[in-house]
Design a protein around this motif. Structure first.
Motif, PDB file in Angstrom:
ATOM      1  N   GLY A  30      20.911   9.140 -20.958  1.00 34.75           N
ATOM      2  CA  GLY A  30      19.904   9.641 -21.880  1.00 34.75           C
ATOM      3  C   GLY A  30      19.671   8.798 -23.117  1.00 34.75           C
ATOM      4  O   GLY A  30      18.831   9.143 -23.947  1.00 34.75           O
ATOM      5  N   THR A  90      20.308  14.700 -23.924  1.00 35.82           N
ATOM      6  CA  THR A  90      19.228  15.311 -23.145  1.00 35.82           C
ATOM      7  C   THR A  90      17.998  15.484 -24.033  1.00 35.82           C
ATOM      8  O   THR A  90      18.114  15.597 -25.245  1.00 35.82           O
ATOM      9  N   THR A 112      15.890  18.021 -23.394  1.00 35.75           N
ATOM     10  CA  THR A 112      15.468  19.408 -23.228  1.00 35.75           C
ATOM     11  C   THR A 112      15.743  20.256 -24.471  1.00 35.75           C
ATOM     12  O   THR A 112      15.017  21.193 -24.745  1.00 35.75           O
TER      13      THR A 112
END
Length: 182
Positions: free
Chosen positions: A93, A162, A164
């Protein structure tokens, strides 16, 4: 006649001692005492040994690992064989952001970090686990704190980023297992 069963119950209850071990408060062990207990049991720390783990963190040792000899060579190469050191492994990431890993006294790493798509590893950094340290991402302006109590128990701290979760983009895995590089 009615008094005999009543007296028998009184005698029975007066002879019973209370279970003091049930009501005694459980002694809180310090992290050093917990680590010594685990060493005496000749095992690695497990998830049950860690309490109050943050939401973004987990404990795992159930993945593929390298051999003990390879692990020892890796730790020697990182100069992290002592108990006072842990290895932070930045994994997936990272896309060129400036990452800072530091504690109150010193910087362990500051630089642009990019994940290798083949290996899944961006950077490995030796840290001193005697103090809390932070991992800061200047691009997203976010940071997490790794508490020394957790870092002392585990040799490897895997940190994945991440997209998200905008509030906290980091996912931390504490482990004593070194994953193989593919």
């Amino acid at each position: 006649m009615k008094k005999i069963p009543f007296l028998a119950l009184i005698v029975l209850f007066s002879m019973c001692k209370s279970a003091s071990h049930i009501f005694a408060p459980e002694k809180k062990l310090t992290i050093e005492e917990k680590i010594e207990k685990i060493k005496e049991e000749d095992r690695l720390p497990e998830e049950k040994d860690v309490i109050d783990l943050p939401d973004y963190a987990q404990v795992r040792d159930d993945f593929r690992s390298v051999s003990d000899k390879t692990k020892e060579n890796y730790l020697q190469g990182m100069k992290a064989t002592g108990d006072e050191y842990s290895v932070v492994i930045l994994t997936q990431g990272y896309k060129g952001e400036d990452i800072i890993i530091k504690n109150a006294d010193k910087n362990f790493f500051k630089g642009m970090t990019m994940s290798d798509l083949q290996t899944g590893i961006a950077k490995s950094v030796r840290v001193e686990n005697g103090q809390d340290f932070i991992i800061r991402d200047n691009y997203t302006d976010s940071e997490i704190t790794i508490e020394s109590d957790y870092a002392k128990m585990f040799k490897f701290i895997y940190i994945m980023k991440t997209s998200t979760n905008k509030e906290n983009p980091f996912k931390v895995t504490f482990s004593n297992t070194l994953r193989p590089v593919r």
